[in-house]
Design a protein around this motif. Structure first.
Motif, short mmCIF file in Angstrom:
data_model
loop_
_atom_site.label_atom_id
_atom_site.label_comp_id
_atom_site.label_asym_id
_atom_site.label_seq_id
_atom_site.Cartn_x
_atom_site.Cartn_y
_atom_site.Cartn_z
N GLU A 202 0.83 -1.20 0.00
CA GLU A 202 0.00 0.00 0.00
C GLU A 202 0.87 1.26 0.00
OE1 GLU A 202 -3.65 -1.46 2.89
OE2 GLU A 202 -1.70 -0.96 3.80
N ILE A 203 0.33 2.30 -0.64
CA ILE A 203 0.94 3.63 -0.58
C ILE A 203 -0.10 4.59 -0.04
CG2 ILE A 203 2.00 5.50 -1.89
CD1 ILE A 203 2.94 3.45 -3.92
N PHE A 204 0.23 5.23 1.06
CA PHE A 204 -0.71 6.16 1.70
C PHE A 204 -0.61 7.53 1.02
CE2 PHE A 204 -1.45 9.52 4.84
CZ PHE A 204 -2.75 9.21 5.24
N ILE A 205 -1.76 8.13 0.75
CA ILE A 205 -1.82 9.46 0.14
C ILE A 205 -2.77 10.32 0.95
CG2 ILE A 205 -2.34 10.79 -1.95
CD1 ILE A 205 -1.91 8.18 -3.53
N GLU A 206 -2.29 11.45 1.38
CA GLU A 206 -3.11 12.37 2.18
C GLU A 206 -3.78 13.39 1.27
OE1 GLU A 206 -2.67 15.06 6.27
OE2 GLU A 206 -0.89 14.37 5.19
N ARG A 207 -5.00 13.72 1.60
CA ARG A 207 -5.73 14.74 0.83
C ARG A 207 -5.01 16.08 0.92
NH1 ARG A 207 -11.93 15.70 0.14
NH2 ARG A 207 -12.04 17.92 -0.39
N ASP A 208 -4.92 16.76 -0.21
CA ASP A 208 -4.29 18.08 -0.29
C ASP A 208 -5.30 19.02 -0.92
OD1 ASP A 208 -2.85 20.37 -0.84
OD2 ASP A 208 -1.03 19.30 -1.43
N ASP A 209 -5.98 19.80 -0.10
CA ASP A 209 -7.02 20.69 -0.60
C ASP A 209 -6.47 21.76 -1.53
OD1 ASP A 209 -9.37 19.57 0.59
OD2 ASP A 209 -8.74 20.39 2.52
N SER A 210 -5.24 22.20 -1.27
CA SER A 210 -4.64 23.19 -2.16
C SER A 210 -4.38 22.58 -3.53
CB SER A 210 -3.34 23.74 -1.57
OG SER A 210 -2.36 22.73 -1.44
N ALA A 211 -3.98 21.31 -3.58
CA ALA A 211 -3.78 20.62 -4.85
C ALA A 211 -5.10 20.46 -5.60
CB ALA A 211 -3.14 19.26 -4.61
N ILE A 212 -6.16 20.16 -4.88
CA ILE A 212 -7.47 20.01 -5.50
C ILE A 212 -7.95 21.33 -6.06
CG2 ILE A 212 -9.90 19.47 -5.04
CD1 ILE A 212 -8.89 17.39 -2.99
N GLU A 213 -7.69 22.41 -5.36
CA GLU A 213 -8.07 23.74 -5.86
C GLU A 213 -7.27 24.08 -7.11
OE1 GLU A 213 -10.58 25.72 -5.06
OE2 GLU A 213 -11.17 24.06 -3.76
N ARG A 214 -5.99 23.72 -7.13
CA ARG A 214 -5.17 23.93 -8.33
C ARG A 214 -5.72 23.10 -9.49
NH1 ARG A 214 -0.36 22.00 -8.33
NH2 ARG A 214 -0.22 21.07 -6.23
N LEU A 215 -6.17 21.91 -9.18
CA LEU A 215 -6.77 21.05 -10.21
C LEU A 215 -8.01 21.71 -10.80
CD1 LEU A 215 -7.22 18.33 -11.70
CD2 LEU A 215 -8.44 17.56 -9.64
N TYR A 216 -8.89 22.21 -9.96
CA TYR A 216 -10.10 22.85 -10.45
C TYR A 216 -9.77 24.09 -11.28
CZ TYR A 216 -12.77 19.90 -7.21
OH TYR A 216 -13.34 18.84 -6.55
N SER A 217 -8.77 24.85 -10.83
CA SER A 217 -8.36 26.03 -11.59
C SER A 217 -7.81 25.63 -12.95
CB SER A 217 -7.29 26.80 -10.80
OG SER A 217 -6.83 27.92 -11.52
N ARG A 218 -7.03 24.53 -12.99
CA ARG A 218 -6.49 24.06 -14.26
C ARG A 218 -7.60 23.58 -15.19
NH1 ARG A 218 -1.50 22.09 -15.48
NH2 ARG A 218 -0.83 23.93 -14.29
N ILE A 219 -8.61 22.95 -14.64
CA ILE A 219 -9.73 22.49 -15.45
C ILE A 219 -10.45 23.68 -16.08
CG2 ILE A 219 -12.03 21.42 -15.35
CD1 ILE A 219 -10.87 19.38 -13.41
N LYS A 220 -10.59 24.77 -15.34
CA LYS A 220 -11.19 25.98 -15.91
C LYS A 220 -10.36 26.50 -17.08
CE LYS A 220 -13.33 27.46 -11.54
NZ LYS A 220 -13.32 28.48 -10.45
N ASP A 221 -9.04 26.47 -16.93
CA ASP A 221 -8.16 26.90 -18.02
C ASP A 221 -8.30 25.95 -19.22
OD1 ASP A 221 -7.17 29.00 -16.50
OD2 ASP A 221 -5.45 27.85 -15.75
N CYS A 222 -8.42 24.67 -18.94
CA CYS A 222 -8.58 23.69 -20.02
C CYS A 222 -9.89 23.88 -20.77
CB CYS A 222 -8.51 22.27 -19.44
SG CYS A 222 -6.88 21.77 -18.87
N ARG A 223 -10.94 24.15 -20.03
CA ARG A 223 -12.23 24.39 -20.67
C ARG A 223 -12.16 25.64 -21.54
NH1 ARG A 223 -16.12 23.37 -15.38
NH2 ARG A 223 -16.44 21.11 -15.65
#
Length: 238
Positions: A202-223
């Motif tokens: 197993e590889i543990f991954i912690e939620r990163d809210d700042s990363a998720i916000e960057r993801l959403y911002s990137r999706i807006k740019d992609c759209r």
């Protein structure tokens, strides 16, 4: 067609999060290529996800890997069947518990299994896939689980046929070298002799809210890119 309505699969988010070489650009060339694929898939109902032996095994042994993981953890895990979405992303996580979201990867063979275990850096595609699943489920933690399970007989048969072609064997029942090679192939693809605890990690991954916000911002740019460029191209042919 309006790109503002397009939602991206969690398994593809790593393509979107490749940073551009120039700071003056919002999205990378790699991302642009993926967006072209998404556009074609949406508009013309074509899919670039052509199956191969690795994805075939992953789909065929999904239940076997889930069973192996359940036995390893001494806990019954049920496959999640719920398709999930929000304003930006879509996905179907493998397992959702009260505290964690889990994605299971079935390795092609014992060598790829241990190569993944030896990497210091987490696969970028899987990192973003799990961040997406955590965003969809509200979970704070995720587990990326690699499993090593037996290859289905039909895929082993395919590999043996390819081997006979490469070796130029006509009588597969009498050629000693081919028979020996097939025995080695079986050993490469069957793992019943290996302890269960050595076939899961197993590889543990912690939620990163700042990363998720960057993801959403990137999706807006992609759209925005898809609306401004790709759909203009489509209008030429309309």
């Amino acid at each position: 067609m309006d790109a503002n309505n397009i939602k991206f699969r969690c398994s593809s988010l790593g393509h979107l999060m490749t940073d551009p070489r120039s700071k003056s650009e919002l999205i990378s060339e790699t991302t642009k290529t993926h967006l072209v694929d998404v556009f074609v898939s949406k508009k013309y109902q074509r899919n670039t996800d052509i199956s191969n032996r690795y994805t075939n095994k992953g789909l065929m042994v999904e239940e076997d890997s889930l069973t192996l993981y359940s036995r390893h953890k001494k806990r019954f895990f049920k496959k999640n069947m719920e398709f999930m979405s929000n304003e930006f992303i879509i996905g179907t996580p493998d397992i959702i518990t009260e505290t964690v979201v889990i994605d299971i990867k079935s390795s092609w063979d014992i060598f790829t299994f241990f190569r993944n275990n030896n990497h210091d850096k987490l696969n970028k595609m899987y990192y973003w896939q799990l961040q997406g699943y955590m965003a969809l489920t509200g979970r704070k933690n995720a587990l990326l689980v690699y499993c090593l399970v037996n290859t289905p007989e039909i895929l082993i048969g395919d590999e043996k046929r390819k081997l006979s072609y490469r070796m130029g064997v006509i009588d597969t029942q009498a050629d000693r070298s081919f028979i020996d090679a097939c025995a080695e192939l079986d050993r490469l693809m069957i793992y019943d002799d290996i302890p269960m605890e050595e076939r899961v990690f197993e590889i543990f991954i912690e939620r990163d809210d700042s990363a998720i916000e960057r993801l959403y911002s990137r999706i807006k740019d992609c759209r925005a890119y898809m609306n401004e460029y790709l759909f203009k191209v489509a209008e030429v042919f309309s």
